[in-house]
Design an enzyme around this catalytic site. Structure first.
Site, PDB file in Angstrom:
ATOM      1  N   ILE A 163       0.843  -1.196   0.000  1.00 58.97           N
ATOM      2  CA  ILE A 163       0.000   0.000   0.000  1.00 58.97           C
ATOM      3  C   ILE A 163       0.884   1.253   0.000  1.00 58.97           C
ATOM      4  O   ILE A 163       1.606   1.510   0.976  1.00 58.97           O
ATOM      5  CB  ILE A 163      -0.935   0.003   1.254  1.00 58.97           C
ATOM      6  CG1 ILE A 163      -1.734  -1.300   1.329  1.00 58.97           C
ATOM      7  CG2 ILE A 163      -1.836   1.233   1.255  1.00 58.97           C
ATOM      8  CD1 ILE A 163      -2.583  -1.615   0.122  1.00 58.97           C
ATOM      9  N   GLU A 195      -1.230  -1.471 -10.099  1.00 59.98           N
ATOM     10  CA  GLU A 195      -2.422  -0.957 -10.809  1.00 59.98           C
ATOM     11  C   GLU A 195      -2.723  -1.784 -12.071  1.00 59.98           C
ATOM     12  O   GLU A 195      -3.061  -1.251 -13.123  1.00 59.98           O
ATOM     13  CB  GLU A 195      -2.274   0.532 -11.105  1.00 59.98           C
ATOM     14  CG  GLU A 195      -2.056   1.312  -9.813  1.00 59.98           C
ATOM     15  CD  GLU A 195      -2.849   2.576  -9.702  1.00 59.98           C
ATOM     16  OE1 GLU A 195      -3.863   2.707 -10.397  1.00 59.98           O
ATOM     17  OE2 GLU A 195      -2.449   3.428  -8.886  1.00 59.98           O
TER      18      GLU A 195
HETATM   19  N1  CAA Z   1     -15.496   0.093 -13.669  1.00 54.43           N
HETATM   20  C1  CAA Z   1     -16.714  -0.290 -13.230  1.00 54.43           C
HETATM   21  N2  CAA Z   1     -17.145  -1.570 -13.180  1.00 54.43           N
HETATM   22  C2  CAA Z   1     -16.275  -2.518 -13.605  1.00 54.43           C
HETATM   23  C3  CAA Z   1     -14.987  -2.201 -14.066  1.00 54.43           C
HETATM   24  C4  CAA Z   1     -14.614  -0.839 -14.098  1.00 54.43           C
HETATM   25  N3  CAA Z   1     -13.425  -0.463 -14.533  1.00 54.43           N
HETATM   26  N4  CAA Z   1     -14.348  -3.347 -14.391  1.00 54.43           N
HETATM   27  C5  CAA Z   1     -15.218  -4.353 -14.167  1.00 54.43           C
HETATM   28  N5  CAA Z   1     -16.382  -3.842 -13.688  1.00 54.43           N
HETATM   29  C6  CAA Z   1     -17.592  -4.577 -13.364  1.00 54.43           C
HETATM   30  C7  CAA Z   1     -17.975  -5.468 -14.545  1.00 54.43           C
HETATM   31  O1  CAA Z   1     -18.751  -4.743 -15.481  1.00 54.43           O
HETATM   32  C8  CAA Z   1     -18.740  -6.578 -13.880  1.00 54.43           C
HETATM   33  O2  CAA Z   1     -20.041  -6.083 -13.584  1.00 54.43           O
HETATM   34  P1  CAA Z   1     -21.375  -6.960 -13.823  1.00 54.43           P
HETATM   35  O3  CAA Z   1     -21.208  -8.142 -12.890  1.00 54.43           O
HETATM   36  O4  CAA Z   1     -22.482  -6.032 -13.423  1.00 54.43           O
HETATM   37  O5  CAA Z   1     -21.356  -7.345 -15.244  1.00 54.43           O
HETATM   38  C9  CAA Z   1     -18.017  -6.753 -12.538  1.00 54.43           C
HETATM   39  O6  CAA Z   1     -17.357  -5.511 -12.286  1.00 54.43           O
HETATM   40  C10 CAA Z   1     -17.007  -7.883 -12.545  1.00 54.43           C
HETATM   41  O7  CAA Z   1     -16.048  -7.587 -13.560  1.00 54.43           O
HETATM   42  P2  CAA Z   1     -15.119  -8.674 -14.234  1.00 54.43           P
HETATM   43  O8  CAA Z   1     -15.980  -9.845 -14.649  1.00 54.43           O
HETATM   44  O9  CAA Z   1     -14.344  -8.006 -15.281  1.00 54.43           O
HETATM   45  O10 CAA Z   1     -14.196  -9.164 -13.035  1.00 54.43           O
HETATM   46  P3  CAA Z   1     -12.906 -10.113 -12.991  1.00 54.43           P
HETATM   47  O11 CAA Z   1     -12.882 -10.799 -11.697  1.00 54.43           O
HETATM   48  O12 CAA Z   1     -12.837 -10.916 -14.244  1.00 54.43           O
HETATM   49  O13 CAA Z   1     -11.677  -9.084 -12.887  1.00 54.43           O
HETATM   50  C11 CAA Z   1      -9.821  -7.892 -13.663  1.00 54.43           C
HETATM   51  C12 CAA Z   1     -11.293  -8.333 -13.843  1.00 54.43           C
HETATM   52  C13 CAA Z   1      -9.584  -7.055 -14.870  1.00 54.43           C
HETATM   53  C14 CAA Z   1      -8.852  -9.059 -13.641  1.00 54.43           C
HETATM   54  C15 CAA Z   1      -9.691  -7.100 -12.354  1.00 54.43           C
HETATM   55  O14 CAA Z   1      -9.819  -7.917 -11.238  1.00 54.43           O
HETATM   56  C16 CAA Z   1      -8.394  -6.326 -12.294  1.00 54.43           C
HETATM   57  O15 CAA Z   1      -8.280  -5.266 -12.897  1.00 54.43           O
HETATM   58  N6  CAA Z   1      -7.367  -6.824 -11.524  1.00 54.43           N
HETATM   59  C17 CAA Z   1      -6.165  -6.062 -11.255  1.00 54.43           C
HETATM   60  C18 CAA Z   1      -6.295  -5.352  -9.948  1.00 54.43           C
HETATM   61  C19 CAA Z   1      -5.331  -4.228  -9.763  1.00 54.43           C
HETATM   62  O16 CAA Z   1      -5.120  -3.410 -10.652  1.00 54.43           O
HETATM   63  N7  CAA Z   1      -4.760  -4.128  -8.562  1.00 54.43           N
HETATM   64  C20 CAA Z   1      -3.909  -3.038  -8.230  1.00 54.43           C
HETATM   65  C21 CAA Z   1      -4.063  -2.713  -6.788  1.00 54.43           C
HETATM   66  S1  CAA Z   1      -4.023  -1.011  -6.373  1.00 54.43           S
HETATM   67  C22 CAA Z   1      -2.423  -0.546  -6.386  1.00 54.43           C
HETATM   68  O17 CAA Z   1      -1.570  -1.158  -6.961  1.00 54.43           O
HETATM   69  C23 CAA Z   1      -2.225   0.773  -5.689  1.00 54.43           C
HETATM   70  C24 CAA Z   1      -1.006   1.003  -4.861  1.00 54.43           C
HETATM   71  O18 CAA Z   1      -1.079   1.437  -3.702  1.00 54.43           O
HETATM   72  C25 CAA Z   1       0.346   0.860  -5.524  1.00 54.43           C
END
Ligand code: CAA
Length: 406
Positions: A157, A365
């Site tokens: 974090i 991210e």
């Molecule tokens: N905005 C709004 N809604 C969204 C969305 C978005 N960007 N992306 C997905 N959703 C919604 C979908 O439309 C879906 O909705 P419905 O059920 O109503 O259809 C629901 O959320 C589920 O979406 P997915 O089926 O796409 O979910 P998934 O489990 O297949 O995950 C993923 C998709 C792309 C793998 C996602 O989990 C992801 O992006 N993972 C990476 C996470 C990440 O970036 N982590 C970083 C942590 S933060 C950080 O690093 C900060 C720090 O401090 C350094």
């Protein structure tokens, strides 16, 4: 199509360039070596209005648009990634998440002090056992007499030990048939009993930044701290990531520019084989690739920023901008070291730090692999943009610059 920046954009760009070059560049190597964040960074970023740059004046911000946010990130990361990470976490992930999803009372209580930089905010999504797979989050929040009792650990974090607030995502319904629907988001003040946190040292890059862990043990949080409805945590986190990833893309663009500028400067003065190395075609090819990457990365993030200004869904474009710019910045930094030869391998020059800093952004991210899945999912028709209950806040200059407290 208008590619020009406004006077306001140019003004903020110059102001941040000047700040980063004059105040941060001279001290950054020292803090990178010490693996500490320079104490003056957060207060000075707050003083310059950067911590609420693209939020309306009435919420404590500067009333500027998403393009301005991108330009700020580009300028900061052209000096060091650690300051851009502050923008990504405090502004992109937390403040813009609140701006879209919090109610007015929550905006008053949390967003205004954050946008003014009086309170620093971080984002608690990743866990020791859940990074890319957000739906696998283990932290729990159970209702108890008008409160929630939250338990769990968050890892990697940014600003964990510096922040006053965290946006914490926890499981409120372990029995939800779709685990995505069992998550909720909370804005939690980090001085509540039961919270411990600390820094992580020994990272490859962003050593002048702050990265840590946070642990919640039976932390009582009032119901009014829940952002959005129960079960909306996954969508809140994902839409916050659409903003965080935008700042990462813009920042990585700045890192490519720094590699290009420093490579050009070095290639114009270093002599080999009786001439400047910039006259050797193999060096020119590397410089040309950096130019190509910089322009492409810049257009991709500005396009995503333009969509944000219009309040249009930009998940795909932001993911593409982040994936491209972060991969390209790592390659640019590696080639910049090659151009600098052995000097580039030591911290006498900046390019070795750029390489170390660029590496992390290919993981946080959303890893490049996650972005490939997102892009392929859209292309193959396996992924679409389901409508959101809370619309994306389109930029309206008059409204954003209206100060209701006057
Ligand atoms: N905005 C709004 N809604 C969204 C969305 C978005 N960007 N992306 C997905 N959703 C919604 C979908 O439309 C879906 O909705 P419905 O059920 O109503 O259809 C629901 O959320 C589920 O979406 P997915 O089926 O796409 O979910 P998934 O489990 O297949 O995950 C993923 C998709 C792309 C793998 C996602 O989990 C992801 O992006 N993972 C990476 C996470 C990440 O970036 N982590 C970083 C942590 S933060 C950080 O690093 C900060 C720090 O401090 C350094």
């Amino acid at each position: 199509m208008d590619f020009s920046l406004t006077d306001e954009h140019r003004m903020v760009q110059e102001m941040v360039r000047d700040y980063a070059q004059r105040e941060i560049a001279p001290i950054i190597k020292e803090y990178d070596r010490k693996q500490e964040m320079a104490p003056e960074i957060l207060p000075r970023m707050a003083e310059l209005g950067l911590l609420g740059i693209c939020l309306p004046l009435r919420y404590g911000g500067q009333g500027m648009d998403y393009i301005a946010l991108g330009l700020v990130c580009e300028e900061l990361e052209a000096v060091d990634s650690s300051m851009r990470v502050v923008m990504s976490v405090h502004v992109g992930l937390n403040c813009l998440g609140l701006f879209q999803w919090a109610d007015e009372e929550q905006k008053e209580a949390f967003l205004i002090p954050q946008a003014r930089g009086e309170k620093i905010a971080c984002f608690g999504l990743s866990e020791p056992g859940a990074g890319s797979d957000v739906a696998a989050i283990q932290s729990t929040a159970r209702r108890d007499k008008g409160n929630y009792v939250i338990n769990g650990e968050k890892m990697w974090i940014s600003l964990a030990s510096k922040a006053h607030h965290v946006m914490w995502v926890a499981r409120t319904n372990p029995d939800a048939p779709d685990p995505h629907d069992g998550l909720s988001a909370f804005l939690v003040e980090l001085d509540r009993p039961g919270i411990t946190r600390g820094d992580i040292h020994g990272k490859l890059g962003v050593r002048a930044g702050s990265t840590g862990w946070i642990s919640f043990q039976d932390v009582r949080v009032p119901e009014k701290n829940r952002i959005g409805k129960e079960g909306e945590g996954f969508k809140i986190a994902m839409s916050a990531l659409d903003n965080g990833r935008y700042t990462v893309a813009a920042g990585a663009t700045g890192l490519i520019r720094a590699c290009l500028d420093e490579s050009v400067q070095y290639a114009n003065q270093r002599q080999a084989f009786g001439r400047q190395i910039g006259k050797i075609q193999l060096i020119q090819a590397k410089i040309a690739h950096m130019v190509q990457s910089y322009d492409a990365a810049r257009l991709l993030y500005l396009h995503a920023g333009w969509l944000k200004n219009l309040g249009k869904r930009n998940t795909r474009q932001t993911s593409l901008a982040k994936w491209f710019a972060t991969d390209a910045s790592f390659e640019a930094a590696s080639q910049a070291i090659q151009i600098h030869g052995a000097y580039g391998y030591s911290d006498e020059y900046n390019v070795e730090r750029y390489l170390r800093n660029a590496r992390g952004a290919i993981i946080y991210e959303g890893t490049s692999e996650i972005h490939q899945l997102i892009q392929a999912g859209y292309a193959l028709g396996l992924r679409g943009d389901a409508p959101l209950r809370k619309e994306l806040p389109a930029y309206d200059r008059d409204k954003w610059q209206e100060n209701c407290s006057e």
